[in-house]
Structures are given as C-alpha cells and as structure tokens.
Design a protein around this motif. Structure first.
Motif, mmCIF file in Angstrom:
data_model
loop_
_atom_site.group_PDB
_atom_site.id
_atom_site.type_symbol
_atom_site.label_atom_id
_atom_site.label_comp_id
_atom_site.label_asym_id
_atom_site.label_seq_id
_atom_site.Cartn_x
_atom_site.Cartn_y
_atom_site.Cartn_z
ATOM 1 N N ALA A 1 20.675 18.089 22.265
ATOM 2 C CA ALA A 1 20.500 17.177 23.408
ATOM 3 C C ALA A 1 20.381 17.995 24.694
ATOM 4 C CB ALA A 1 21.690 16.220 23.491
ATOM 5 N N PRO A 2 19.698 17.468 25.731
ATOM 6 C CA PRO A 2 19.486 18.226 26.971
ATOM 7 C C PRO A 2 20.800 18.632 27.642
ATOM 8 C CG PRO A 2 18.105 16.255 26.911
ATOM 9 C CD PRO A 2 19.064 16.136 25.770
ATOM 10 N N TYR A 3 20.767 19.782 28.304
ATOM 11 C CA TYR A 3 21.913 20.276 29.064
ATOM 12 C C TYR A 3 21.649 20.061 30.551
ATOM 13 C CZ TYR A 3 23.435 22.396 24.718
ATOM 14 O OH TYR A 3 23.835 22.582 23.427
ATOM 15 N N LEU B 1 18.024 23.379 24.126
ATOM 16 C CA LEU B 1 18.237 24.509 23.238
ATOM 17 C C LEU B 1 18.380 24.009 21.810
ATOM 18 C CD1 LEU B 1 20.936 26.539 25.226
ATOM 19 C CD2 LEU B 1 18.584 27.247 24.820
ATOM 20 N N SER B 2 18.066 24.870 20.878
ATOM 21 C CA SER B 2 18.377 24.578 19.483
ATOM 22 C C SER B 2 19.463 25.546 19.035
ATOM 23 C CB SER B 2 17.126 24.728 18.605
ATOM 24 O OG SER B 2 16.611 26.048 18.694
ATOM 25 N N ALA B 3 20.000 25.322 17.855
ATOM 26 C CA ALA B 3 21.054 26.185 17.332
ATOM 27 C C ALA B 3 20.781 26.507 15.873
ATOM 28 C CB ALA B 3 22.419 25.514 17.478
ATOM 29 N N SER B 4 21.124 27.729 15.482
ATOM 30 C CA SER B 4 21.077 28.143 14.081
ATOM 31 C C SER B 4 22.508 28.356 13.604
ATOM 32 C CB SER B 4 20.278 29.436 13.921
ATOM 33 O OG SER B 4 18.938 29.257 14.314
ATOM 34 N N LEU B 5 22.740 28.059 12.325
ATOM 35 C CA LEU B 5 24.105 28.133 11.804
ATOM 36 C C LEU B 5 24.150 28.860 10.470
ATOM 37 C CD1 LEU B 5 23.658 24.960 13.072
ATOM 38 C CD2 LEU B 5 26.139 25.058 12.836
ATOM 39 N N GLY B 6 25.194 29.690 10.312
ATOM 40 C CA GLY B 6 25.454 30.355 9.048
ATOM 41 C C GLY B 6 26.862 30.038 8.583
ATOM 42 N N PHE B 7 27.018 29.658 7.315
ATOM 43 C CA PHE B 7 28.320 29.285 6.767
ATOM 44 C C PHE B 7 28.694 30.185 5.598
ATOM 45 C CE2 PHE B 7 26.940 25.360 8.795
ATOM 46 C CZ PHE B 7 28.100 24.898 9.398
ATOM 47 N N ALA B 8 30.014 30.339 5.407
ATOM 48 C CA ALA B 8 30.536 31.064 4.244
ATOM 49 C C ALA B 8 31.739 30.299 3.713
ATOM 50 C CB ALA B 8 30.938 32.486 4.626
ATOM 51 N N ILE B 9 31.833 30.187 2.391
ATOM 52 C CA ILE B 9 32.920 29.451 1.739
ATOM 53 C C ILE B 9 33.947 30.438 1.189
ATOM 54 C CG2 ILE B 9 33.513 27.684 0.047
ATOM 55 C CD1 ILE B 9 31.505 26.695 2.104
ATOM 56 N N HIS B 10 35.203 30.261 1.595
ATOM 57 C CA HIS B 10 36.314 31.078 1.078
ATOM 58 C C HIS B 10 36.808 30.465 -0.237
ATOM 59 C CE1 HIS B 10 40.584 32.179 0.614
ATOM 60 N NE2 HIS B 10 40.294 33.276 1.311
ATOM 61 N N PRO B 11 37.090 31.250 -1.277
ATOM 62 C CA PRO B 11 37.075 32.720 -1.334
ATOM 63 C C PRO B 11 35.786 33.291 -1.937
ATOM 64 C CG PRO B 11 38.226 31.890 -3.234
ATOM 65 C CD PRO B 11 37.756 30.674 -2.463
ATOM 66 N N PHE B 12 34.798 32.419 -2.227
ATOM 67 C CA PHE B 12 33.600 32.883 -2.945
ATOM 68 C C PHE B 12 32.805 33.897 -2.130
ATOM 69 C CE2 PHE B 12 34.292 28.270 -3.802
ATOM 70 C CZ PHE B 12 34.931 28.436 -5.018
ATOM 71 N N ALA B 13 32.765 33.713 -0.794
ATOM 72 C CA ALA B 13 31.967 34.593 0.055
ATOM 73 C C ALA B 13 32.808 35.692 0.688
ATOM 74 C CB ALA B 13 31.272 33.785 1.142
ATOM 75 N N GLY B 14 34.087 35.805 0.286
ATOM 76 C CA GLY B 14 34.976 36.823 0.840
ATOM 77 C C GLY B 14 36.395 36.324 0.848
ATOM 78 N N SER B 15 37.309 37.160 0.409
ATOM 79 C CA SER B 15 38.705 36.742 0.326
ATOM 80 C C SER B 15 39.499 37.078 1.576
ATOM 81 C CB SER B 15 39.376 37.400 -0.891
ATOM 82 O OG SER B 15 39.262 38.821 -0.813
ATOM 83 N N ASP B 16 39.024 38.041 2.396
ATOM 84 C CA ASP B 16 39.729 38.334 3.639
ATOM 85 C C ASP B 16 38.832 38.007 4.832
ATOM 86 O OD1 ASP B 16 37.957 40.483 4.091
ATOM 87 O OD2 ASP B 16 39.309 41.926 3.181
ATOM 88 N N PHE B 17 39.411 38.087 6.020
ATOM 89 C CA PHE B 17 38.718 37.643 7.229
ATOM 90 C C PHE B 17 37.425 38.417 7.459
ATOM 91 C CE2 PHE B 17 37.992 38.336 11.806
ATOM 92 C CZ PHE B 17 37.711 37.027 12.199
#
Length: 451
Positions: free
Chosen positions: A129-131, A140-156
């Motif tokens: 939506a407009p700013y 603006l648009s936004a891009s997003l990346g997700f990771a699922i614990h613990p499959f994509a990593g067990s620690d931070f």
C-alpha cells in the motif's frame, strides 16, 4: 545568572539492557532480541516436535527512493513499515528490524511451507500500500525468505542463514516474491558451490575458452568483426552453458577475474586476424559498477598489443542502470581511449529509449526475440523497422542478432539494417576454426605473424 545544567538521570541496568536490544529508529527489537527470541523458542521446543518459522522481509527498490527523497523520507518509510508489520503479524509472533531495509519475524505457530507462504503473502500485500510522505505518496514491494526450524537449521546462525538464502532466491526471481527454504534449495546451493569451485579452478588453469561468432555486413556479406563468447567444457562436469556459469561468477563476485582472463585470451587470438576486423566483448553489470573497469581493460589490451579502436564493448540496459553514474564514467573513459560501446539486447528493457538519451553509444544490437519474428509477425517487423530508422537518425550503427535464415537476412537488408549476426552466417567457433573461416570468408585475409 545562568541556570545550572540540568542533571540527567543515570540509566539503570534495565534501561541499558532495553536500549541494547532495541532499534532506535523504529522502536522494534533488533538483531540481539531476534537472536534471544529464536534461542529461547528453540530451547522450549527441544523436547517438543512442533517446529516454528523465521522470516526476513526486504523492501524492493528502497535505496533509489532513499537516494531520491533523502534519508529523512527513508527513515519515515521504515517507521511506517515497522508499524504495519506490528499490526499485521499473527498473534504470538515477533517482528524486529534486522538491518537496513530488512525486517525479521519469528512465527511460533507456523509449522510448514504453505502457512509461511500464506503469512508472507499477507505481509507483502500490507507493505505494498502507498506510503505517505506528506507531499507525496510512494509505493514499494517486498520480498520474503522463510526458514522452518529445525529442518532449515537447529541453531540461530544456521536458521538465519537459511532464511537469507531463501530471500536471495526470492530477490533473484524479481520483485515481490516469497521463498521458503527447502531441501531442493539446499541441494541447488551445494551444486552451485561445487560449480563455483570448479569454475575458479578452470579460470586459474586457463581452461575457460573463447569462441567467436562472425558479424557481417548485410549488404555484400563481408565479415566485419566477431563477438567473443565464453565456453567451458569441464573434464568432470562436461559442457557447462555460459547461461549458467557467467551469472554464477557475477553472483559469487569473481566475474572480473573471469572477464579479464577471457578478454586477454580473445585479444591474443585477434592478433592473427586482419586489422580491419573488430572484436566485440561483453561487459557485466558488476564491471559497470567498478570505476577501475576502464583502466583495467585498457591495461589488458596494452599488455597484449591490441589496438583499443578495434574493440567494442557490449553492455545491456539492465547493466547500465545498476549504477548509472559509475557506468557513465566507465563508458566515457573507454570511449576516450577509442573503444566503441554497443547497447546489447535492445528492446528487451523497460526504457531503452531513455538509455539512448542518457548514455553515449556507438551501436545498437536488436534482440533476437524481435528478429526471429519479422517474417511472420507484423508487429515485430514494424518495431525492427522503427528501431533501424531511429538509429539512422541518431547516427548509430545497427546489428540484428539471431539471424538464422536467408529470408530474415534479406528482410533486414531491405529494411536498411547494416549488420547481422547469427547461425545463418556462422556458429561460434574456437580460435583455430575462426582462422579457417576467415580464409574462406574475408577478402583480404592473411595470417598475421604474432612474433
């Protein structure tokens, strides 16, 4: 009489702790709060099979807006983004400012890909939506990346690295994309890393070859030059397409090493050609963001003994717009030394006409996507005809790429196109085969003694 200086309260340990964990601009938590939240959630679920998700939200095209309207406007947008994210995230979720124009979210109740994508789509819609900047609105648009614990990593650290990898993949697909880290992405990244190492070794061993494709005058059919094209045939991997390894070299930050090796090899090969033939060579986006590109290029040519006036550098519209000011300086420095500049893939960008006005070119290459349709598609025919007429008016030379049939060559010649390139005239060939080609196609061919 002046009043005594006001005594400021001494921050308590609690205050200092809160400040250390807070982003001062937006009031959100910062990376330290994100880290602690993820670690706490992981510890709570150490014996619980329920996973959770983390995501990184990146604003597409934020830097140009920040540069155009100033840092104050940029800060205002970041604050509005923070407010929207706090208002729209699911119950129990946490949002922090990750760094720069990136925000991070922790989603305790998101367990798998579909749910993460659903949350991502909702966030993307809210941020599109407009700013309001007072006297203007921006989008603006936004891009997003997700990771699922613990499959994509067990620690931070591993989990965030996976989310960043997913975000990187989303950005590569264009603006406004959502990617959830998966085993497929992990395998692709592993293969890309293996390919990167093999390519680096091949460059060091001078095993990446250069092939040459002829460029001819459509009227008369004389060869006037060749485009240098990278070719890599690895002993273990076999033939690797340049459409794979050239972008990889750009992404992994060693395209300059690859380009320098190829330019040197191409320039050395051309010393055996008649002196009236030019060499066409491609510059990458990364090289047009490096102010040293012109001096580095000219240094290579000087070491080989190649006349810069015989060199044409091909650049794409996308490449010049990555860093326009630097690109303009690189182009000016090259042209001052006698190098000619060609705008490649003309017609495929969103504002090619603007590039012809804003930058100084010597030649335009009409993209094969138009050339391949000029016989059967009236729209493509008229577009090509208009481009040729425009270039004639601007005193720019024109090359049509991707000519594969005699009918296409004749049609382009009738339209007034000066030069052509494509399989109809010759496929890319190595240096030895190119010399044989010249013996039969160049009217004044003599083998030049390299010594």
């Amino acid at each position: 009489m002046p009043e005594p200086d006001a005594i400021l309260p001494v921050p308590t340990p609690t205050d200092l702790h809160a400040m250390a964990y807070t982003d001062l601009l937006t009031g959100l938590g910062n990376r330290y709060r994100l880290r602690d939240k993820v670690r706490l959630l992981a510890a709570e679920r150490a014996s619980d099979p329920a996973p959770f998700a983390v995501g990184i939200v990146n604003l597409d095209g934020f830097k140009p807006i920040n540069d155009l309207f100033g840092s104050h406007a940029g800060d205002e947008i970041l604050c509005q983004v923070a407010h929207r994210l706090k208002a729209c995230i699911p119950d129990g979720a946490t949002v922090t400012r990750h760094e720069g124009d990136e925000f991070a979210i922790v989603l305790p109740l998101v367990f798998e890909r579909i749910s993460a994508e659903r949350v991502g789509q909702m966030i993307k819609d809210v941020l599109s939506a407009p700013y309001d900047l007072g006297d203007r609105n921006v989008r603006l648009s936004a891009s997003l990346g997700f990771a699922i614990h613990p499959f994509a990593g067990s620690d931070f650290d591993d989990l965030m690295k996976s989310a960043e990898t997913a975000l990187y993949r989303a950005k590569r697909r264009g603006r406004g994309n959502i990617v959830v880290y998966s085993s497929e992405i992990a395998n692709e990244m592993k293969r890309a890393t293996e390919l990167e190492q093999a390519l680096r070794n091949a460059i060091i061993k001078d095993a990446v070859d250069v092939h040459f494709q002829p460029i001819v005058q459509l009227k008369g059919g004389n060869v006037v030059g060749f485009e240098a094209l990278a070719r890599w045939n690895d002993p273990d991997l076999g033939f690797v397409s340049p459409a794979v390894f050239v972008p990889l070299a750009e992404e992994r930050g060693f395209i300059d090493m690859l380009s320098d090796a190829l330019l040197r090899k191409a320039a050395e090969a051309t010393l055996a050609w008649p002196r009236d033939l030019f060499l066409s060579f491609n510059l990458s986006s990364a090289q047009l963001t490096d102010p040293r590109t012109a001096s580095n290029t000219l240094s290579i040519l000087a070491s080989v003994g190649f006349d810069p006036r015989r060199l044409e550098m091909e650049i794409t519209e996308t490449a010049v717009m990555t860093a326009p000011d630097t690109a303009r300086r690189v182009i000016a420095d090259l042209r001052q030394a006698g190098v000619r500049i060609s705008l490649d893939d003309f017609g495929t960008g969103q504002s090619s006409l603007g590039r012809l006005r804003d930058f100084t070119f010597d030649k335009v290459k009409i993209d094969r996507s138009f050339v391949s349709c000029i016989i059967d598609d009236r729209a493509s025919e008229h577009i090509v005809k208009a481009v040729i007429a425009m270039c004639n008016g601007l005193e720019l030379e024109v090359v049509a790429e991707g000519i594969e049939t005699e009918a296409e060559a004749l049609k382009l010649r009738q339209m007034g196109c000066g030069m052509g390139q494509g399989y109809f005239f010759g496929k890319p060939a190595d240096a030895t085969a190119t010399l044989r080609y010249l013996q039969s196609h160049h009217h004044e061919f003599t083998v030049v003694d390299r010594g």
